[in-house]
Design a protein around this motif. Structure first.
Motif, PDB file in Angstrom:
ATOM      1  N   ARG A   1       1.212  -1.203  -0.457  1.00 23.40           N
ATOM      2  CA  ARG A   1       0.363   0.491  -0.242  1.00 23.40           C
ATOM      3  C   ARG A   1       0.637   0.864  -0.486  1.00 23.40           C
ATOM      4  NH1 ARG A   1      -4.581   1.279   4.050  1.00 23.40           N
ATOM      5  NH2 ARG A   1      -4.489   2.977   2.458  1.00 23.40           N
ATOM      6  N   LEU A   2       1.621   1.590   0.720  1.00 24.22           N
ATOM      7  CA  LEU A   2       2.946   2.448   0.985  1.00 24.22           C
ATOM      8  C   LEU A   2       3.512   2.193  -0.318  1.00 24.22           C
ATOM      9  CD1 LEU A   2       4.366   2.188   4.090  1.00 24.22           C
ATOM     10  CD2 LEU A   2       2.593   3.739   3.964  1.00 24.22           C
ATOM     11  N   LEU A   3       4.049   1.342  -0.868  1.00 23.24           N
ATOM     12  CA  LEU A   3       4.838   1.209  -2.197  1.00 23.24           C
ATOM     13  C   LEU A   3       3.827   1.881  -3.939  1.00 23.24           C
ATOM     14  CD1 LEU A   3       7.040  -1.613  -1.655  1.00 23.24           C
ATOM     15  CD2 LEU A   3       7.449   0.314  -1.070  1.00 23.24           C
ATOM     16  N   ALA A   4       2.713   1.937  -3.246  1.00 18.38           N
ATOM     17  CA  ALA A   4       1.433   1.767  -4.047  1.00 18.38           C
ATOM     18  C   ALA A   4       1.236   3.627  -4.217  1.00 18.38           C
ATOM     19  CB  ALA A   4       0.321   2.058  -4.059  1.00 18.38           C
ATOM     20  N   LEU A   5       2.485   4.703  -3.132  1.00 13.23           N
ATOM     21  CA  LEU A   5       2.200   5.951  -3.444  1.00 13.23           C
ATOM     22  C   LEU A   5       3.180   6.879  -4.358  1.00 13.23           C
ATOM     23  CD1 LEU A   5       2.604   6.652   0.463  1.00 13.23           C
ATOM     24  CD2 LEU A   5      -0.145   7.033  -1.001  1.00 13.23           C
ATOM     25  N   PRO A   6       3.065   7.876  -4.773  1.00  8.18           N
ATOM     26  CA  PRO A   6       4.302   8.453  -5.745  1.00  8.18           C
ATOM     27  C   PRO A   6       4.932   7.694  -5.367  1.00  8.18           C
ATOM     28  CG  PRO A   6       2.272  10.192  -5.186  1.00  8.18           C
ATOM     29  CD  PRO A   6       1.856   9.414  -4.371  1.00  8.18           C
ATOM     30  N   GLU A   7       6.409   7.326  -6.279  1.00  4.71           N
ATOM     31  CA  GLU A   7       7.450   7.397  -6.373  1.00  4.71           C
ATOM     32  C   GLU A   7       8.610   8.534  -4.720  1.00  4.71           C
ATOM     33  OE1 GLU A   7       9.984   5.148  -9.666  1.00  4.71           O
ATOM     34  OE2 GLU A   7       8.864   3.535  -9.463  1.00  4.71           O
ATOM     35  N   GLU A   8       8.521   9.686  -5.660  1.00  9.22           N
ATOM     36  CA  GLU A   8       9.217  10.774  -4.915  1.00  9.22           C
ATOM     37  C   GLU A   8       8.156  10.951  -3.825  1.00  9.22           C
ATOM     38  OE1 GLU A   8       5.454  12.418  -7.268  1.00  9.22           O
ATOM     39  OE2 GLU A   8       7.009  10.882  -7.490  1.00  9.22           O
ATOM     40  N   THR A   9       7.324  10.078  -3.350  1.00  5.51           N
ATOM     41  CA  THR A   9       7.236  10.327  -1.741  1.00  5.51           C
ATOM     42  C   THR A   9       8.257   9.996  -0.753  1.00  5.51           C
ATOM     43  OG1 THR A   9       4.752   9.542  -2.404  1.00  5.51           O
ATOM     44  CG2 THR A   9       5.702   9.866  -0.129  1.00  5.51           C
ATOM     45  N   ARG A  10       8.104  11.185   0.036  1.00  3.96           N
ATOM     46  CA  ARG A  10       9.217  11.305   1.093  1.00  3.96           C
ATOM     47  C   ARG A  10       9.132  10.211   2.337  1.00  3.96           C
ATOM     48  NH1 ARG A  10      10.579  16.230   3.973  1.00  3.96           N
ATOM     49  NH2 ARG A  10       8.605  16.723   2.874  1.00  3.96           N
TER      50      ARG A  10
ATOM     51  N   PHE B   1       9.834   7.912   6.031  1.00  4.98           N
ATOM     52  CA  PHE B   1      10.646   8.939   7.087  1.00  4.98           C
ATOM     53  C   PHE B   1       9.887   7.332   7.757  1.00  4.98           C
ATOM     54  CE2 PHE B   1       9.909  12.652   5.713  1.00  4.98           C
ATOM     55  CZ  PHE B   1      11.059  13.406   5.684  1.00  4.98           C
ATOM     56  N   VAL B   2      11.266   6.732   8.433  1.00  4.39           N
ATOM     57  CA  VAL B   2      11.499   5.485   9.156  1.00  4.39           C
ATOM     58  C   VAL B   2      11.188   5.926  10.583  1.00  4.39           C
ATOM     59  CG1 VAL B   2      12.201   4.184   6.867  1.00  4.39           C
ATOM     60  CG2 VAL B   2      13.519   4.610   8.994  1.00  4.39           C
ATOM     61  N   GLY B   3      10.840   4.449  11.632  1.00  3.71           N
ATOM     62  CA  GLY B   3      10.798   4.842  12.701  1.00  3.71           C
ATOM     63  C   GLY B   3      12.104   4.303  12.943  1.00  3.71           C
ATOM     64  N   HIS B   4      12.646   4.002  12.751  1.00  5.84           N
ATOM     65  CA  HIS B   4      14.396   2.855  13.426  1.00  5.84           C
ATOM     66  C   HIS B   4      15.569   3.307  12.402  1.00  5.84           C
ATOM     67  CE1 HIS B   4      12.126   2.146  17.155  1.00  5.84           C
ATOM     68  NE2 HIS B   4      10.866   1.789  16.504  1.00  5.84           N
ATOM     69  N   ASP B   5      16.302   3.123  12.970  1.00  2.00           N
ATOM     70  CA  ASP B   5      17.657   2.661  11.807  1.00  2.00           C
ATOM     71  C   ASP B   5      18.456   2.383  12.590  1.00  2.00           C
ATOM     72  OD1 ASP B   5      18.884   2.243   9.389  1.00  2.00           O
ATOM     73  OD2 ASP B   5      21.109   4.071  10.086  1.00  2.00           O
TER      74      ASP B   5
ATOM     75  N   PHE C   1      17.581   8.432   8.085  1.00  2.00           N
ATOM     76  CA  PHE C   1      16.366   7.900   8.575  1.00  2.00           C
ATOM     77  C   PHE C   1      14.818   8.456   7.189  1.00  2.00           C
ATOM     78  CE2 PHE C   1      17.341  11.776  10.410  1.00  2.00           C
ATOM     79  CZ  PHE C   1      15.803  12.863   9.820  1.00  2.00           C
ATOM     80  N   GLU C   2      15.584   9.017   6.166  1.00  2.00           N
ATOM     81  CA  GLU C   2      14.378   9.683   4.569  1.00  2.00           C
ATOM     82  C   GLU C   2      15.446   8.364   4.087  1.00  2.00           C
ATOM     83  OE1 GLU C   2      13.619  13.193   2.406  1.00  2.00           O
ATOM     84  OE2 GLU C   2      14.786  13.816   4.236  1.00  2.00           O
ATOM     85  N   THR C   3      14.097   7.875   3.275  1.00  2.00           N
ATOM     86  CA  THR C   3      14.283   7.712   1.960  1.00  2.00           C
ATOM     87  C   THR C   3      12.923   7.885   0.771  1.00  2.00           C
ATOM     88  OG1 THR C   3      14.797   5.576   0.363  1.00  2.00           O
ATOM     89  CG2 THR C   3      13.231   5.302   2.820  1.00  2.00           C
ATOM     90  N   THR C   4      12.744   7.096  -0.699  1.00  2.47           N
ATOM     91  CA  THR C   4      11.436   7.696  -0.707  1.00  2.47           C
ATOM     92  C   THR C   4      11.108   6.274  -1.220  1.00  2.47           C
ATOM     93  OG1 THR C   4      12.991   7.480  -2.896  1.00  2.47           O
ATOM     94  CG2 THR C   4      12.402   9.379  -1.895  1.00  2.47           C
ATOM     95  N   VAL C   5       9.752   6.182  -1.813  1.00  2.00           N
ATOM     96  CA  VAL C   5       9.002   5.147  -2.220  1.00  2.00           C
ATOM     97  C   VAL C   5       9.759   4.758  -3.757  1.00  2.00           C
ATOM     98  CG1 VAL C   5       6.732   4.471  -3.716  1.00  2.00           C
ATOM     99  CG2 VAL C   5       7.002   5.432  -1.302  1.00  2.00           C
ATOM    100  N   GLY C   6      10.052   5.557  -4.380  1.00  2.00           N
ATOM    101  CA  GLY C   6      10.857   4.762  -5.737  1.00  2.00           C
ATOM    102  C   GLY C   6      12.409   4.068  -4.890  1.00  2.00           C
TER     103      GLY C   6
END
Length: 296
Positions: free
Chosen positions: A196-205, A207-211, A222-227
């Motif tokens: 469901r999250l990966l169906a968002l636009p690829e440029e969507t930022r 932000f993860v809860g842990h690293d 802690f920041e990546t993108t859907v793409g």
């Protein structure tokens, strides 16, 4: 489902807690200065059983220095690896606490374990209970709630314009995905939530809860993108099938020990961060039930 406009772009600041590898987010609307705090950490020293507010104080200092107004605390789920500072913010700032409405399932599971008779399994410890697809305003921004279970049955992600705060559903692409062996967790459900999250636009930022650092990396992120997640996530990227993911995830989970702070964390977090009620002498105490987490 109504999606927030991708033209909206919140200001995002992450505060990394090295003790629990948790990122607390300060998210704000540049136009109005309205802000929310997502997944705040209450510091806890397990050796001394002592709490402190050092981490959340740093977030609040940044908020005040930037002239922001705190309107809401948002929890992605009831964490098993750190205590939440949500109740502290409610007590000191009057800030309401929001969480997914399926928190009631988690409370029903864990309140009896901790003899938490003060916890009713209906989410009443929290101020706002969100359903999948709910939307609300953060200044001029729109927050959309996405139910993303799998790690726990109550996990939600918050999509705010071009940003999504996914809690423990996804980690950085070189680390993978969350465990699913907690009560109510399920690897197949997690796979579907992730997609469901990966169906968002690829440029969507994202932000993860842990690293947690893989061997290939020396700096916390802690920041990546859907793409990036779709292409390179080591657990689900590149078209990994649902069955292959479930096989991998369940085998990996079978090797994992319990989080160090799971017992202190859960009994506080099902109370929205409130400590257990005091006894007749005014002393508050945590419960450490023996032999409830499975074989060593």
């Amino acid at each position: 489902m109504t999606h927030a406009s991708p033209a909206q772009s919140p200001v995002v600041q992450g505060f990394f807690d090295p003790a629990t590898h948790t990122i607390t987010y300060l998210v704000s609307d540049a136009a109005t200065g309205q802000a929310a705090i997502i997944d705040p950490v209450l510091d806890y020293d397990p050796a001394a059983a002592r709490t402190s507010t050092r981490s959340i104080d740093a977030v609040m200092t940044a908020l005040r220095d930037q002239g922001l107004t705190l309107g809401l605390v948002l929890e992605t789920h009831a964490h098993a690896d750190h205590l939440t500072a949500a109740h502290h913010l409610r007590e000191t700032q009057g800030t309401p606490i929001g969480i997914g409405r399926d928190i009631a399932q988690v409370q029903a599971t864990f309140a009896p374990m901790f003899h938490a008779d003060d916890v009713t399994p209906d989410g009443a410890a929290f101020d706002r209970l969100y359903a999948d697809g709910d939307t609300f305003a953060l200044g001029e921004l729109t927050v959309e709630v996405m139910h993303t279970p799998g790690h726990t049955p109550a996990c939600v992600s918050y999509r705010i314009g071009d940003a999504a705060f996914v809690g423990d559903t996804l980690f950085m692409p070189d680390y993978g995905t969350a465990r699913t062996d907690f009560p109510g967790g399920d690897a197949r459900t997690l796979y579907r939530s992730i997609h469901r999250l990966l169906a968002l636009p690829e440029e969507t930022r994202i932000f993860v809860g842990h690293d947690y650092l893989p061997k290939s990396r020396a700096d916390f992120r802690f920041e990546t993108t859907v793409g990036e997640q779709k292409a390179t996530n080591v657990h689900v990227g590149g078209g990994v099938t649902e069955d292959a993911f479930v096989t991998m995830r369940e085998a990996r989970d079978a090797t994992l020990g319990a989080p160090q702070l799971i017992l202190p964390s859960l009994q506080v977090n099902i109370r929205a961060g409130a400590l257990p009620p005091p006894d007749a002498k005014g002393q508050r105490s945590l419960v450490l039930p023996l032999n409830v987490l499975g074989a060593a």
